[in-house]
Design an enzyme around this catalytic site. Structure first.
Site, short mmCIF file in Angstrom:
data_model
loop_
_atom_site.label_atom_id
_atom_site.label_comp_id
_atom_site.label_asym_id
_atom_site.label_seq_id
_atom_site.Cartn_x
_atom_site.Cartn_y
_atom_site.Cartn_z
CB SER A 1 4.86 -1.73 12.14
OG SER A 1 4.45 -0.30 12.15
CG ASN B 1 -1.75 1.31 1.14
OD1 ASN B 1 -1.74 2.16 0.51
ND2 ASN B 1 -2.33 1.56 2.63
CD1 TRP B 2 3.89 1.12 -2.49
CD2 TRP B 2 4.06 2.38 -4.53
NE1 TRP B 2 4.88 0.77 -3.37
CE2 TRP B 2 5.07 1.33 -4.65
CE3 TRP B 2 3.94 3.06 -5.64
CZ2 TRP B 2 5.69 1.08 -5.57
CZ3 TRP B 2 4.48 2.91 -6.99
CH2 TRP B 2 5.50 1.84 -6.75
N GLY C 1 2.05 2.26 10.69
CA GLY C 1 3.38 3.24 10.45
C GLY C 1 3.93 3.71 11.88
CG HIS D 1 -5.76 1.95 4.93
ND1 HIS D 1 -5.56 3.15 5.85
CD2 HIS D 1 -4.71 1.27 4.77
CE1 HIS D 1 -4.34 2.51 6.37
NE2 HIS D 1 -3.86 1.60 5.61
N GLY E 1 4.75 1.35 4.70
CA GLY E 1 6.14 1.77 4.72
C GLY E 1 7.26 0.67 4.04
C1 PEP Z 1 -1.02 0.21 5.93
O1 PEP Z 1 -0.83 1.10 5.42
O2 PEP Z 1 -1.93 -0.61 5.38
C2 PEP Z 1 0.22 -0.44 6.74
C3 PEP Z 1 0.00 -1.39 7.33
O3 PEP Z 1 1.13 0.63 7.12
P1 PEP Z 1 2.47 0.26 7.62
O4 PEP Z 1 3.03 -1.35 7.23
O5 PEP Z 1 3.55 1.37 7.38
O6 PEP Z 1 2.32 -0.10 9.20
#
Ligand code: PEP
Length: 257
Positions: free
Chosen positions: A217, A13-14, A177, A99, A239
């Site tokens: 994360s 997921n950018w 995040g 989301h 990320g």
């Molecule tokens: C997301 O945006 O769906 C996500 C899981 O972000 P991150 O991996 O950065 O926590």
């Protein structure tokens, strides 16, 4: 429940990152570092203006492309919206719905998520439906209540034949995040309860077929442990999906020894 029924699924997921001109070099690098033989399906969900470049650049590398939202309306007077028809015409295969960032920034409700998910399924685009509890709900022990509500609302009115195609992403909001990851056991517990819920709402066959991802994360260090859990069928990666080497390492982690 037995994993052999489900192909692991890693989706990036950018979010609102990268520019159209950065897509081609990114995918070229990813193709270079990604394992050639993969035991999982891979998709990257990009912002709308990046979709054509992402679709062109992923054609030969076996990576599918997803959007991060879509309109619940078919067409017409909805300024600023993007329709399913447009996504389909481009060759989009997945769409992230519900989301937590869209729920927070754009007031997206469970009702809207359900309407969009049903429309996506009817058109042949696979919805990745995100559910997750806040930090406060987590500390107050309300995780399962929140998740049960969101899952039931998202699937409301869907036929069993549609539900088996849905992907559910369990994403604790406090882990997105933040660098704080749910432990593999915590994530497994919630994913297993989501599957049991689907069994109760539909039946064992449907519950066995639905893929449930963990997101929050996930990175190259923790992916293997999370992905080894019996009810975690993949990851939704924010990320770490912006770095080809990290994303490739997560893809490689789906190969269980
Ligand atoms: C997301 O945006 O769906 C996500 C899981 O972000 P991150 O991996 O950065 O926590």
């Amino acid at each position: 429940m037995q994993k052999k029924y489900r192909k692991p699924f890693i989706a990036g997921n950018w979010k609102m990152n990268m520019k159209p001109s950065e897509v081609k070099p990114f995918m070229a690098k990813l193709a270079e570092v990604m394992p050639r033989k993969r035991e999982c399906e891979v998709a990257i969900c990009v912002p709308y203006p990046l979709l054509p470049a992402a679709i062109a650049a992923t054609k030969k590398i076996g990576v599918r492309v997803g959007a991060q939202n879509m309109s619940q309306f078919e067409r017409g007077a909805h300024t600023g919206e993007v329709s399913l028809e447009m996504l389909l015409d481009l060759g989009v295969k997945y769409v992230i719905l519900g989301h937590s960032e869209r729920r927070a920034d754009n007031g997206e409700t469970d009702y809207l998520v359900n309407a969009k998910a049903k429309a996506a399924l009817a058109s042949g685009i696979c919805p990745i439906i995100c559910v997750g509890e806040s930090e406060e709900e987590h500390t107050r022990g309300l995780t399962m209540e929140r998740i049960a509500y969101q899952v039931k609302a998202a699937l409301w009115g869907m036929e069993a034949s549609e539900v088996r195609k849905v992907v559910i992403a369990y994403e604790p909001i406090w882990a997105i995040g933040t660098g704080k990851t749910a432990t593999a056991e915590q994530a497994q517990e919630v994913c297993s309860r989501i599957r049991k819920m689907i069994r109760g709402l539909y039946d064992g066959r449907i519950a066995r077929a639905v893929r449930i991802q963990y997101g929050g994360s996930m990175n190259e260090k923790n992916a293997k442990e999370l992905l080894s859990m019996p009810d975690i069928d993949g990851g939704l990666i924010g990320g770490a999906s912006l770095k080809p080497e990290s994303f490739a390492a997560i893809i490689a982690a789906t190969a269980q020894d």
